[in-house]
Design a protein around this motif. Sequence first.
Motif, PDB file in Angstrom:
ATOM      1  N   ARG A 162     -34.483  32.372  19.401  1.00 12.47           N
ATOM      2  CA  ARG A 162     -33.044  32.590  19.517  1.00 12.47           C
ATOM      3  C   ARG A 162     -32.507  32.150  20.877  1.00 12.47           C
ATOM      4  NH1 ARG A 162     -31.751  38.482  17.105  1.00 12.47           N
ATOM      5  NH2 ARG A 162     -29.753  37.452  16.702  1.00 12.47           N
ATOM      6  N   ARG A 163     -33.340  31.549  21.685  1.00 10.25           N
ATOM      7  CA  ARG A 163     -32.913  31.118  23.015  1.00 10.25           C
ATOM      8  C   ARG A 163     -31.826  30.045  22.971  1.00 10.25           C
ATOM      9  NH1 ARG A 163     -37.559  31.044  27.179  1.00 10.25           N
ATOM     10  NH2 ARG A 163     -37.065  33.249  27.058  1.00 10.25           N
ATOM     11  N   PRO A 164     -31.771  29.151  21.971  1.00 14.91           N
ATOM     12  CA  PRO A 164     -30.655  28.188  21.916  1.00 14.91           C
ATOM     13  C   PRO A 164     -29.281  28.847  21.906  1.00 14.91           C
ATOM     14  CG  PRO A 164     -32.399  27.480  20.447  1.00 14.91           C
ATOM     15  CD  PRO A 164     -32.798  28.836  20.955  1.00 14.91           C
ATOM     16  N   LEU A 165     -29.210  30.139  21.556  1.00 11.80           N
ATOM     17  CA  LEU A 165     -27.924  30.832  21.592  1.00 11.80           C
ATOM     18  C   LEU A 165     -27.353  30.875  23.002  1.00 11.80           C
ATOM     19  CD1 LEU A 165     -28.582  33.875  19.209  1.00 11.80           C
ATOM     20  CD2 LEU A 165     -27.149  31.869  18.762  1.00 11.80           C
ATOM     21  N   LEU A 166     -28.231  30.818  24.004  1.00 15.16           N
ATOM     22  CA  LEU A 166     -27.755  30.846  25.381  1.00 15.16           C
ATOM     23  C   LEU A 166     -26.888  29.629  25.691  1.00 15.16           C
ATOM     24  CD1 LEU A 166     -31.007  32.014  27.224  1.00 15.16           C
ATOM     25  CD2 LEU A 166     -29.060  33.402  26.500  1.00 15.16           C
ATOM     26  N   GLY A 167     -27.254  28.497  25.127  1.00 13.82           N
ATOM     27  CA  GLY A 167     -26.440  27.299  25.318  1.00 13.82           C
ATOM     28  C   GLY A 167     -25.064  27.458  24.701  1.00 13.82           C
ATOM     29  N   ALA A 168     -25.009  28.051  23.510  1.00 11.60           N
ATOM     30  CA  ALA A 168     -23.720  28.276  22.854  1.00 11.60           C
ATOM     31  C   ALA A 168     -22.856  29.238  23.658  1.00 11.60           C
ATOM     32  CB  ALA A 168     -23.946  28.804  21.441  1.00 11.60           C
ATOM     33  N   VAL A 169     -23.475  30.300  24.198  1.00 11.39           N
ATOM     34  CA  VAL A 169     -22.724  31.250  25.035  1.00 11.39           C
ATOM     35  C   VAL A 169     -22.197  30.561  26.288  1.00 11.39           C
ATOM     36  CG1 VAL A 169     -22.910  33.358  26.403  1.00 11.39           C
ATOM     37  CG2 VAL A 169     -23.991  33.242  24.156  1.00 11.39           C
ATOM     38  N   SER A 170     -23.011  29.692  26.878  1.00 11.57           N
ATOM     39  CA  SER A 170     -22.589  28.975  28.079  1.00 11.57           C
ATOM     40  C   SER A 170     -21.398  28.067  27.791  1.00 11.57           C
ATOM     41  CB  SER A 170     -23.753  28.151  28.632  1.00 11.57           C
ATOM     42  OG  SER A 170     -24.855  28.969  28.944  1.00 11.57           O
ATOM     43  N   VAL A 171     -21.472  27.344  26.681  1.00  8.59           N
ATOM     44  CA  VAL A 171     -20.360  26.462  26.310  1.00  8.59           C
ATOM     45  C   VAL A 171     -19.094  27.284  26.063  1.00  8.59           C
ATOM     46  CG1 VAL A 171     -19.517  24.901  24.519  1.00  8.59           C
ATOM     47  CG2 VAL A 171     -21.818  24.621  25.428  1.00  8.59           C
ATOM     48  N   ALA A 172     -19.243  28.414  25.371  1.00 13.97           N
ATOM     49  CA  ALA A 172     -18.079  29.270  25.097  1.00 13.97           C
ATOM     50  C   ALA A 172     -17.477  29.815  26.385  1.00 13.97           C
ATOM     51  CB  ALA A 172     -18.486  30.422  24.175  1.00 13.97           C
ATOM     52  N   GLY A 173     -18.330  30.230  27.330  1.00 14.57           N
ATOM     53  CA  GLY A 173     -17.823  30.737  28.606  1.00 14.57           C
ATOM     54  C   GLY A 173     -17.071  29.681  29.390  1.00 14.57           C
ATOM     55  N   LEU A 193     -11.542  19.513  36.523  1.00 19.49           N
ATOM     56  CA  LEU A 193     -12.596  18.502  36.606  1.00 19.49           C
ATOM     57  C   LEU A 193     -13.979  19.146  36.593  1.00 19.49           C
ATOM     58  CD1 LEU A 193     -12.521  15.484  39.067  1.00 19.49           C
ATOM     59  CD2 LEU A 193     -14.626  16.666  38.516  1.00 19.49           C
ATOM     60  N   VAL A 194     -14.188  20.157  37.445  1.00 20.34           N
ATOM     61  CA  VAL A 194     -15.547  20.707  37.574  1.00 20.34           C
ATOM     62  C   VAL A 194     -15.931  21.536  36.349  1.00 20.34           C
ATOM     63  CG1 VAL A 194     -15.459  20.659  40.093  1.00 20.34           C
ATOM     64  CG2 VAL A 194     -14.783  22.739  38.893  1.00 20.34           C
ATOM     65  N   LEU A 195     -14.988  22.288  35.794  1.00 18.57           N
ATOM     66  CA  LEU A 195     -15.320  23.078  34.608  1.00 18.57           C
ATOM     67  C   LEU A 195     -15.497  22.184  33.389  1.00 18.57           C
ATOM     68  CD1 LEU A 195     -12.926  26.134  35.133  1.00 18.57           C
ATOM     69  CD2 LEU A 195     -15.415  26.082  35.407  1.00 18.57           C
ATOM     70  N   GLY A 196     -14.665  21.145  33.272  1.00 16.45           N
ATOM     71  CA  GLY A 196     -14.864  20.182  32.186  1.00 16.45           C
ATOM     72  C   GLY A 196     -16.172  19.444  32.330  1.00 16.45           C
ATOM     73  N   GLY A 197     -16.523  19.067  33.570  1.00 12.95           N
ATOM     74  CA  GLY A 197     -17.809  18.412  33.796  1.00 12.95           C
ATOM     75  C   GLY A 197     -18.982  19.320  33.473  1.00 12.95           C
ATOM     76  N   ALA A 198     -18.863  20.596  33.843  1.00 15.35           N
ATOM     77  CA  ALA A 198     -19.932  21.548  33.525  1.00 15.35           C
ATOM     78  C   ALA A 198     -20.054  21.757  32.021  1.00 15.35           C
ATOM     79  CB  ALA A 198     -19.665  22.880  34.221  1.00 15.35           C
ATOM     80  N   LEU A 199     -18.916  21.754  31.322  1.00 16.10           N
ATOM     81  CA  LEU A 199     -18.946  21.898  29.857  1.00 16.10           C
ATOM     82  C   LEU A 199     -19.670  20.728  29.206  1.00 16.10           C
ATOM     83  CD1 LEU A 199     -18.048  23.329  27.255  1.00 16.10           C
ATOM     84  CD2 LEU A 199     -15.892  22.076  27.408  1.00 16.10           C
ATOM     85  N   SER A 207     -27.145  19.296  27.517  1.00 13.44           N
ATOM     86  CA  SER A 207     -28.387  20.060  27.698  1.00 13.44           C
ATOM     87  C   SER A 207     -28.835  20.767  26.430  1.00 13.44           C
ATOM     88  CB  SER A 207     -28.190  21.112  28.802  1.00 13.44           C
ATOM     89  OG  SER A 207     -27.731  20.526  29.995  1.00 13.44           O
ATOM     90  N   MET A 208     -28.091  20.653  25.354  1.00 14.94           N
ATOM     91  CA  MET A 208     -28.359  21.470  24.177  1.00 14.94           C
ATOM     92  C   MET A 208     -29.282  20.882  23.119  1.00 14.94           C
ATOM     93  SD  MET A 208     -24.737  23.435  23.504  1.00 14.94           S
ATOM     94  CE  MET A 208     -25.340  24.309  22.060  1.00 14.94           C
ATOM     95  N   PRO A 209     -29.760  19.613  23.232  1.00  9.97           N
ATOM     96  CA  PRO A 209     -30.720  19.157  22.227  1.00  9.97           C
ATOM     97  C   PRO A 209     -31.987  19.981  22.251  1.00  9.97           C
ATOM     98  CG  PRO A 209     -30.586  17.589  24.029  1.00  9.97           C
ATOM     99  CD  PRO A 209     -29.470  18.558  24.213  1.00  9.97           C
TER     100      PRO A 209
END
Length: 521
Positions: A39-50, A95-101, A107-109
């Motif tokens: 279930r660790r891939p959920l962390l990527g989804a949470v990061s994208v949502a944040g 710019l920075v938040l869009g770049g981080a998104l 990073s999610m593959p």
Amino acid sequence: MTAGHLVQSVDWLAVAPPAITAAAALAVLVADLFLGERRRPLLGAVSVAGLALALLSLLPLRAGDRSTFCLAGGAGQGRVCSYTADHFTLVVQLLVLGGALLTALLSMPGRAPHAPGQDGLPGEYWFLLLASASGAALLPASRDLATLVVALEVASLPAFALVGIRRGDRLSAEAALKFFLSSVTATAVMLLGVSFVYAATGTLHLTAVADALPHVPGRLQVLAKTGVLLTLVGFAFKTAAAPFHFWVPDTYVGAPLPIAAYLSVVSKAVGFSGLILVAVVAFPPYAHLWAPALAVLAALTMSVGNVAALRQSHDRARGAVRLLAWSSVAQAGYLLVPIAAAGYAGQRAVGSTVAYALMYAAVNLGAFGVAALVARTSPLNRLADYRGLYARRPAAALALAFFLLCLAGLPPGVIGLFAKVTVFSSAVDAGLGWLAVVMGANVACALYYYLRWTALLFRAEPGTAPGPGAAVSGTAAAPARPAAPRAPGPVVAAVALAAVAGVALSGAPQLVLRFTGMNLF
């Protein structure tokens, strides 16, 4: 409350973008303790949502007139604030938040780039990425030197760990060490400069420093001037300006591809926003010192980056990421030009840097996204691996060609052309004709390696379509490449978003060019 008291106010809406990002980082850190491996891939989804939520929190701030953490003096005295959400802050946070998104999407593959056999990414990866992004979002809003330094280190410290996160990888460890040592040196130099400035002026707030510098006593002027120059040298390290760029190629090559993309855009935006704040907000009285120095740095940086990238493009056995690294050094030189021009023509010139940075962020992240797709079948990611990409992945090849043409400033990448023209104009308007000439020569030099790489995408691979004389010459056909695997959805989404942004900006360049000549502070 009497006039002698200090009033400390907190505007939670103003601080929402970095606060939401930091909260998402803490949520990911706690969730990682309870989630299993599957279930660790959920962390990527949470990061994208944040990160998406942090971007949405910019909408109520678009008026650009909010400040917090302010000191209020007596009647008739103006407020001095440590955090200001003005137009400059909002654009850089976008710019920075869009770049981080986009970095999070890259990073999610299911398999980490450049790490064959390693399934997924460790849970701490997402925490470190969000923590760094929160510092990056805080920095453009910082209006005192202490907050500026803290934000810079919050953005930088997690990045060291992200570069070296591939355990057991020698290149990754070497890249992290070089990045760490260069950044620590830069921070030490910058802190020394900040301490000198504080000793000479007695204040840390940027506007108060600007007011105090003209009145520094004669015996402290040398100290103040030294502090100004040392502070700028520290930021020159962060922006990868030559001759402080030596860490860039090896760090980008050794880091995971998404982190290389992050460093090339978000980390660079952090350095440039900090440089703009200290130069045009805190140190304008000493513009006669820093403006010529930044002009020379701009010329040197773009020349070193383009010459090295030109050499890199002739060796197809070399990595494409290293070419992008040298390209980013050259782009840093262009970004420095309007900041130098601001020392001669006023702070409105830095709008050209902001406009150029928005264009560069979208297309450079897109180029790294395509590199991440190619790395799935060609881990070495050599330039030769891009030959015939159009036959294997037509959409990816067309997207990369568009990104490279934008970086070169050629149609259909119209936004790249217009962004370069605005930077060129800022140098001319400031009376820096020699710098405009150097920039023109460098843009012409860059055309060669960008077009060379673009042409490579559409060439047939050796042996794939032999001509009539192939049988006579006895030339052996090259071994067939493995079929390209299906591209992961998040990476495709990241490349598509970057392409849409590039196309939209090329169709409506006024979306970013409106910042040229605009008073952002």
